[in-house]
Write a protein that holds these residues in place. Structure first.
Motif, PDB file in Angstrom:
ATOM      1  N   LYS A  60       0.830  -1.215   0.000  1.00  0.00           N
ATOM      2  CA  LYS A  60       0.000   0.000   0.000  1.00  0.00           C
ATOM      3  C   LYS A  60       0.865   1.266   0.000  1.00  0.00           C
ATOM      4  CE  LYS A  60      -3.733   2.165   2.599  1.00  0.00           C
ATOM      5  NZ  LYS A  60      -4.585   2.079   3.790  1.00  0.00           N
ATOM      6  N   ILE A  61       1.864   1.299   0.850  1.00  0.00           N
ATOM      7  CA  ILE A  61       2.701   2.495   1.000  1.00  0.00           C
ATOM      8  C   ILE A  61       3.518   2.778  -0.259  1.00  0.00           C
ATOM      9  CG2 ILE A  61       4.700   3.409   2.255  1.00  0.00           C
ATOM     10  CD1 ILE A  61       3.443   1.916   4.755  1.00  0.00           C
ATOM     11  N   PHE A  62       4.060   1.716  -0.868  1.00  0.00           N
ATOM     12  CA  PHE A  62       4.940   1.899  -2.013  1.00  0.00           C
ATOM     13  C   PHE A  62       4.248   1.692  -3.355  1.00  0.00           C
ATOM     14  CE2 PHE A  62       7.857   1.108   1.479  1.00  0.00           C
ATOM     15  CZ  PHE A  62       8.766   2.135   1.299  1.00  0.00           C
ATOM     16  N   GLY A  63       2.997   1.257  -3.338  1.00  0.00           N
ATOM     17  CA  GLY A  63       2.261   1.088  -4.586  1.00  0.00           C
ATOM     18  C   GLY A  63       2.802  -0.026  -5.459  1.00  0.00           C
ATOM     19  N   VAL A  64       3.228  -1.118  -4.823  1.00  0.00           N
ATOM     20  CA  VAL A  64       3.737  -2.276  -5.558  1.00  0.00           C
ATOM     21  C   VAL A  64       3.010  -3.528  -5.078  1.00  0.00           C
ATOM     22  CG1 VAL A  64       6.020  -1.278  -5.959  1.00  0.00           C
ATOM     23  CG2 VAL A  64       5.628  -2.658  -3.918  1.00  0.00           C
ATOM     24  N   GLU A  65       3.141  -4.590  -5.836  1.00  0.00           N
ATOM     25  CA  GLU A  65       2.550  -5.860  -5.447  1.00  0.00           C
ATOM     26  C   GLU A  65       3.626  -6.787  -4.892  1.00  0.00           C
ATOM     27  OE1 GLU A  65       0.180  -7.665  -8.494  1.00  0.00           O
ATOM     28  OE2 GLU A  65      -0.715  -5.754  -9.070  1.00  0.00           O
ATOM     29  N   TYR A  66       3.197  -7.699  -4.048  1.00  0.00           N
ATOM     30  CA  TYR A  66       4.119  -8.655  -3.422  1.00  0.00           C
ATOM     31  C   TYR A  66       4.995  -9.358  -4.455  1.00  0.00           C
ATOM     32  CZ  TYR A  66       5.667 -12.940  -1.170  1.00  0.00           C
ATOM     33  OH  TYR A  66       6.434 -13.978  -0.711  1.00  0.00           O
ATOM     34  N   LYS A  67       4.394  -9.768  -5.546  1.00  0.00           N
ATOM     35  CA  LYS A  67       5.128 -10.524  -6.569  1.00  0.00           C
ATOM     36  C   LYS A  67       6.256  -9.709  -7.207  1.00  0.00           C
ATOM     37  CE  LYS A  67       1.981  -9.520 -10.393  1.00  0.00           C
ATOM     38  NZ  LYS A  67       2.904  -8.800 -11.230  1.00  0.00           N
ATOM     39  N   ASP A  68       6.207  -8.397  -7.042  1.00  0.00           N
ATOM     40  CA  ASP A  68       7.222  -7.518  -7.633  1.00  0.00           C
ATOM     41  C   ASP A  68       8.319  -7.115  -6.647  1.00  0.00           C
ATOM     42  OD1 ASP A  68       5.975  -7.503 -10.155  1.00  0.00           O
ATOM     43  OD2 ASP A  68       4.613  -5.912  -9.516  1.00  0.00           O
ATOM     44  N   ILE A  69       8.261  -7.643  -5.416  1.00  0.00           N
ATOM     45  CA  ILE A  69       9.261  -7.300  -4.412  1.00  0.00           C
ATOM     46  C   ILE A  69      10.184  -8.487  -4.200  1.00  0.00           C
ATOM     47  CG2 ILE A  69       9.664  -6.531  -2.047  1.00  0.00           C
ATOM     48  CD1 ILE A  69       6.749  -5.518  -2.020  1.00  0.00           C
ATOM     49  N   ASN A  70      11.481  -8.227  -4.247  1.00  0.00           N
ATOM     50  CA  ASN A  70      12.477  -9.267  -4.020  1.00  0.00           C
ATOM     51  C   ASN A  70      12.875  -9.228  -2.537  1.00  0.00           C
ATOM     52  OD1 ASN A  70      14.540 -11.085  -4.038  1.00  0.00           O
ATOM     53  ND2 ASN A  70      15.842  -9.966  -5.445  1.00  0.00           N
ATOM     54  N   PHE A  71      12.404 -10.206  -1.772  1.00  0.00           N
ATOM     55  CA  PHE A  71      12.730 -10.273  -0.346  1.00  0.00           C
ATOM     56  C   PHE A  71      13.955 -11.143  -0.080  1.00  0.00           C
ATOM     57  CE2 PHE A  71       8.193  -9.226  -0.206  1.00  0.00           C
ATOM     58  CZ  PHE A  71       8.212  -8.153   0.687  1.00  0.00           C
ATOM     59  N   PHE A  72      14.468 -11.833  -1.103  1.00  0.00           N
ATOM     60  CA  PHE A  72      15.560 -12.789  -0.904  1.00  0.00           C
ATOM     61  C   PHE A  72      16.835 -12.328  -1.557  1.00  0.00           C
ATOM     62  CE2 PHE A  72      11.553 -15.090  -0.857  1.00  0.00           C
ATOM     63  CZ  PHE A  72      11.598 -15.616   0.396  1.00  0.00           C
TER      64      PHE A  72
END
Length: 72
Positions: A60-72
């Protein structure tokens, strides 16, 4: 209705990259997401990972979807 950044290049975003794009400190990001600066720093350094409610806040804060974030 939520609005999300469209990721036309299918690139993954890092938490550090999202933060840098906003010119925010780790302290500011932590406060906005509802965690300590140390927790945010641990996420960026891949020492720990956000839980589902925290990920929803990040989306919500960054306007991105989970699938587009690299957590690893």
């Amino acid at each position: 209705m939520d609005t999300y950044t469209i990721n036309i290049n299918n690139n993954k975003y890092t938490l550090k990259g999202l933060r840098a794009n906003k010119n925010w400190t780790q302290k500011e990001c932590g406060k906005r997401v509802g965690v300590t600066p140390q927790t945010w720093r641990n996420w960026e350094n891949k020492k720990s990972f956000p839980n589902v409610p925290q990920i929803k806040n990040i989306e919500k804060i960054f306007g991105v979807e989970y699938k587009d974030i690299n957590f690893f």
